[in-house]
Design a protein around this motif. Structure first.
Motif, PDB file in Angstrom:
ATOM      1  N   GLN A   1     -27.403 -52.133 -56.605  1.00 51.72           N
ATOM      2  CA  GLN A   1     -27.330 -53.586 -56.737  1.00 51.72           C
ATOM      3  C   GLN A   1     -27.904 -54.059 -58.066  1.00 51.72           C
ATOM      4  O   GLN A   1     -27.324 -54.912 -58.730  1.00 51.72           O
ATOM      5  CB  GLN A   1     -28.090 -54.241 -55.590  1.00 51.72           C
TER       6      GLN A   1
ATOM      7  N   LEU B   1     -25.585 -52.350 -61.335  1.00 56.07           N
ATOM      8  CA  LEU B   1     -24.144 -52.518 -61.495  1.00 56.07           C
ATOM      9  C   LEU B   1     -23.753 -53.986 -61.425  1.00 56.07           C
ATOM     10  O   LEU B   1     -24.244 -54.736 -60.573  1.00 56.07           O
ATOM     11  CB  LEU B   1     -23.392 -51.729 -60.414  1.00 56.07           C
TER      12      LEU B   1
ATOM     13  N   ASN C   1     -21.513 -57.193 -60.592  1.00 56.16           N
ATOM     14  CA  ASN C   1     -20.675 -57.615 -59.458  1.00 56.16           C
ATOM     15  C   ASN C   1     -20.878 -56.771 -58.209  1.00 56.16           C
ATOM     16  O   ASN C   1     -19.972 -56.654 -57.375  1.00 56.16           O
ATOM     17  CB  ASN C   1     -19.193 -57.634 -59.830  1.00 56.16           C
ATOM     18  N   VAL C   2     -22.040 -56.143 -58.076  1.00 54.34           N
ATOM     19  CA  VAL C   2     -22.372 -55.394 -56.871  1.00 54.34           C
ATOM     20  C   VAL C   2     -23.630 -56.026 -56.288  1.00 54.34           C
ATOM     21  O   VAL C   2     -24.725 -55.870 -56.826  1.00 54.34           O
ATOM     22  CB  VAL C   2     -22.593 -53.896 -57.158  1.00 54.34           C
TER      23      VAL C   2
ATOM     24  N   LYS D   1     -22.197 -55.042 -50.969  1.00 57.52           N
ATOM     25  CA  LYS D   1     -21.385 -53.987 -51.580  1.00 57.52           C
ATOM     26  C   LYS D   1     -22.211 -52.726 -51.806  1.00 57.52           C
ATOM     27  O   LYS D   1     -21.720 -51.613 -51.615  1.00 57.52           O
ATOM     28  CB  LYS D   1     -20.779 -54.463 -52.905  1.00 57.52           C
TER      29      LYS D   1
ATOM     30  N   THR E   1     -13.381 -47.015 -55.578  1.00 60.38           N
ATOM     31  CA  THR E   1     -12.442 -48.047 -55.109  1.00 60.38           C
ATOM     32  C   THR E   1     -12.065 -47.844 -53.645  1.00 60.38           C
ATOM     33  O   THR E   1     -11.486 -48.739 -53.042  1.00 60.38           O
ATOM     34  CB  THR E   1     -11.154 -48.072 -55.963  1.00 60.38           C
TER      35      THR E   1
ATOM     36  N   ILE F   1     -14.827 -52.984 -53.213  1.00 60.59           N
ATOM     37  CA  ILE F   1     -14.946 -52.492 -54.584  1.00 60.59           C
ATOM     38  C   ILE F   1     -13.538 -52.263 -55.118  1.00 60.59           C
ATOM     39  O   ILE F   1     -12.797 -51.441 -54.581  1.00 60.59           O
ATOM     40  CB  ILE F   1     -15.744 -51.170 -54.668  1.00 60.59           C
TER      41      ILE F   1
ATOM     42  N   THR G   1     -14.116 -53.892 -60.796  1.00 64.57           N
ATOM     43  CA  THR G   1     -15.551 -53.596 -60.704  1.00 64.57           C
ATOM     44  C   THR G   1     -15.849 -52.218 -61.274  1.00 64.57           C
ATOM     45  O   THR G   1     -16.819 -52.029 -62.003  1.00 64.57           O
ATOM     46  CB  THR G   1     -16.030 -53.682 -59.244  1.00 64.57           C
TER      47      THR G   1
ATOM     48  N   ARG H   1     -15.515 -52.396 -65.112  1.00 70.34           N
ATOM     49  CA  ARG H   1     -16.622 -53.145 -65.703  1.00 70.34           C
ATOM     50  C   ARG H   1     -17.901 -52.298 -65.752  1.00 70.34           C
ATOM     51  O   ARG H   1     -18.720 -52.452 -66.641  1.00 70.34           O
ATOM     52  CB  ARG H   1     -16.878 -54.412 -64.899  1.00 70.34           C
ATOM     53  N   ASN H   2     -18.066 -51.386 -64.802  1.00 64.62           N
ATOM     54  CA  ASN H   2     -19.289 -50.587 -64.702  1.00 64.62           C
ATOM     55  C   ASN H   2     -19.120 -49.130 -65.120  1.00 64.62           C
ATOM     56  O   ASN H   2     -20.050 -48.346 -64.988  1.00 64.62           O
ATOM     57  CB  ASN H   2     -19.808 -50.635 -63.260  1.00 64.62           C
TER      58      ASN H   2
END
Length: 109
Positions: free
Chosen positions: A37, A40, A42-43, A47, A68, A73, A77, A80-81
């Motif tokens: 969390q 990353l 957007n986590v 998630k 994915t 997820i 995402t 981006r990570n």
């Protein structure tokens, strides 16, 4: 201290920064929900917990793209990570082509 010193210092700084970033990657196969969390984008907590639960149920992720498969997820995402994550799994030695054995020497008579 001339311009060459400044250039060398800049290059050294960039090299050290790149090494630090590579070692700061989050191993998605071993990280707890809190680490996922915080590290990353957007986590959030839900998630992150979903990633840990998926990993417990299905085993380790072989590639970061496998993330994915976790509900919530998506590819955006992961992309981006991508530079922040690793699976911690190295390629197996079996993936390398086998070396040819040298022929046995023949004793002279």
């Amino acid at each position: 201290m001339g311009p060459w010193f400044s250039c060398k210092a800049l290059v050294l700084g960039l090299l050290l920064m790149g090494a630090a970033q590579a070692s700061d990657r989050i191993d998605i196969n071993t990280a707890d929900a809190s680490t996922l969390q915080q590290g990353l984008a957007n986590v959030g907590p839900h998630k992150a917990e979903a990633i840990v639960a998926y990993r417990r149920q299905h085993g380790h992720f072989l590639r970061v793209e496998d993330l994915t498969r976790v509900k919530g997820i998506g590819t955006a995402t992961v992309e981006r990570n991508r530079q922040r994550m690793t699976t911690g799994i190295m390629k197996s030695p079996a993936a390398e082509p086998p070396r040819r054995a040298l022929p046995a020497s023949v004793p002279r008579r």
